[in-house]
Design an enzyme around this catalytic site. Sequence first.
Site, short mmCIF file in Angstrom:
data_model
loop_
_atom_site.label_atom_id
_atom_site.label_comp_id
_atom_site.label_asym_id
_atom_site.label_seq_id
_atom_site.Cartn_x
_atom_site.Cartn_y
_atom_site.Cartn_z
N ARG A 136 -55.70 12.66 -21.43
CA ARG A 136 -56.97 13.06 -20.81
C ARG A 136 -56.89 14.30 -19.92
O ARG A 136 -57.92 14.75 -19.44
CB ARG A 136 -57.55 11.88 -20.05
N ASP A 305 -61.85 -8.34 -17.59
CA ASP A 305 -61.33 -6.99 -17.84
C ASP A 305 -62.27 -5.95 -17.24
O ASP A 305 -62.62 -4.96 -17.87
CB ASP A 305 -61.12 -6.73 -19.33
N ASP A 307 -61.71 -3.74 -14.68
CA ASP A 307 -60.75 -3.18 -13.74
C ASP A 307 -61.34 -2.03 -12.93
O ASP A 307 -62.47 -1.60 -13.16
CB ASP A 307 -59.48 -2.75 -14.46
#
Length: 561
Positions: A136, A305, A307
Site C-alpha cells: 500500500r 473482526d 479491528d
Amino acid sequence: MRTRMSRSLPLTLVLLGIALALPSLAPAQMGASRLLSDDPNNWPMYHRTYESHRYSPLGQINKSNVKDLTVAWVHQSGAVLQGLESTPIVIDGVMYYIASNNRVFALDAATGKEIWHYYTKLDPITSTLFFAPYNRGVAAGYGKIYFGTLDGRVIALDMKTGKEAWTTTLLDTKKCSCNFTGAPLVVKDKLILGQTAGEYPIQGKIFAVNAHNGEKVWEFNTIKDDPKSWGGDSGKFGGGGGWMTGSFDPALNLVYWGTANPAPDYDWGGARPGDNLYTSSVLALDPDTGKLKWYHQEIPHDDWDYDSGLGESLILDRDGKKLLVHQNKSGFVFVYDRTNGKIQNVWPMNLVYNWVEKIDPKTGELIGRNPPREVGKPKFICPWIAGGRSWNSGSYNPKTKLWYNTAMEVCEEVTVEKQTPVTEPAAALFFGGDQVAKHPPGGEAYGHLDARDPVTGERKWTVHYKYPPIGSVLSTAGGIVVHGDVEGVVRAYDGDTGEELWHFRTGSGHRGGPISYSVNGKQYIAVPSGLGSLVLGLYPALWPEVEHFPAGSAMFVFTLK
C-alpha cells in the site's frame, strides 16, 4: 602529531572542512526537517503529513476550473494481480510508488518518464500467502525510499538511483505466513511499521528500525502477556499486529497506531477468554523506545473482526483540545484526547448495524453486544467482515473542517466453526468461521461518501454508490474532493455541497489513494487505478457482475488543459 589551523585560512574553507568532517549530521537534520515542514508542492508520506489528513494545500485546480482536467500522463506497473492498492508519494518533482509483488518505481512527476525501477526478488513462499501480492505504500527520508516486503523484510533504496542501500529481515515468513503490506512511517531517525497477523495463530508486532542502517531498535508485541487478558494458552495464537500506517505527534512525541483483530476471528465460546489486549486497540507509543504511553481497546474481546488497524488516525485541535479521531472497522468513530487517550465522543459512520445496540459516547462501552457464537448456525450481522469501512482512508480539510469519508452498508451471515490452531510446519489461517455477504434488512446494500464533522459526526452531505467504494479520498485547498469508485470512474466533487464537478473513466476500479502535488508551478492530481483486494472477493455474492470487472494497475495523472 597535533596540527593547528592557520589563522589566515579563509572562513569558507574552514566551514567546508567542518561539513566534510561531519557528513552524518547534515542528512539527519535535513531528513527530519523535510518531513516536519509542509511544502505544499510535495506529498512526502503515505497520508501526506503526520496528521494523516490526506489534504493538499494546493488550490490551482479548484471548483471553477476542475472541469478542464485532462490526462497528463499514465504509467503502467505491469503487475495487475490484486490491482493497485498503493498511495504514491511525490518529493521535489519525483513520484515514487509501489505495485503488486513489491515493484517500486521512480518517475518524473511532470511527464511520467521512468527514472528507475526496482523489482524485488521475493522468496517463492510469497505465492502461497493469504496477504499477497499487494502493497500500500512506501516511505521516504535521508535520501532513501523504504518499504516492507511480502517475505518479511524491510528494504531501503537510494532515492536517486534505486540501488539497494540496506535490507533487514524482521519476520520469518516461511514460519509465520505473515508479512508487511502497509506503508512504513519515518519518525525522526527511525522507520516504524507493523506486520500482518490477525488471521493467523501467531503474535503480531509493531517494529522500529534505524532509518540509516536498518538495525532493529524496538518491537512492540500487540499480544499482552497477561493470563487475565488471554486465558489458557490462547495468547500464543492471539493474532493482532498493526498492518496499516499510523500517525505521529511531534509536540507530544507520540506515535498513534491501530492494531488488528484477535485470532481466531470468531470465538465459538472459550477460544480466547479475556479482553484480548492489545488487539482491536489504538496505541500511543513512544517512538524512541516503543514504550506504551496509553491505549484504548475499542472492541474488547472482538467477536466480529472489527479491528482498529484501519487507514488513518486524524490529529486535529478543536476548542483548545488536542484530539485524535479514529474510525474502527465496525463503522463507529472514536474521538480521543490524544494526550491521555480519554474518550471525548463516539459516533456511528454507518446507518445500518446490529452488532451492538450502541456505544456509550462518554466511556466507549459496548452496549447490547450481539456476537456470533452458536457453532454451525448462521448469524445475521451488520456490517459485514469488510467493515463499515475497509482500510482505505478519508480526507480532512482544515478549511471546511469536514471529514470526507466512505461507508459500506452491507451485512453478512456468519457461521462459527471450532478450529484448532495450526503452526507447523507453518501457520495456517485461523478464522474460526466463515461468512457470506447479505443485503441489509428491507433494502439493497450500497455505499456512500459523506462530508461530516469528525468530532460530532454531523453530516453535511452524502453521495450514494451502488457498489460500496473501497478507494481512499483526497481533498484540496481548491475546495474539491476526489474519489474513485469500484466501476472505474474517478470524480471530483464540490467539497461544500457534494455536487459532481468532473469525472473520468480510468478503465479499472479504484482501491488506492489519490494525491495532489505541484511541479514547476503546475498542479497535478494522481489517481491509482486497478481493481483488486481481498475485500473485492466478497462482492459477487450480492453483485455477480463485479467478478467480471476488469483488473488493472495504472497511475493516471491529471492536470488543467
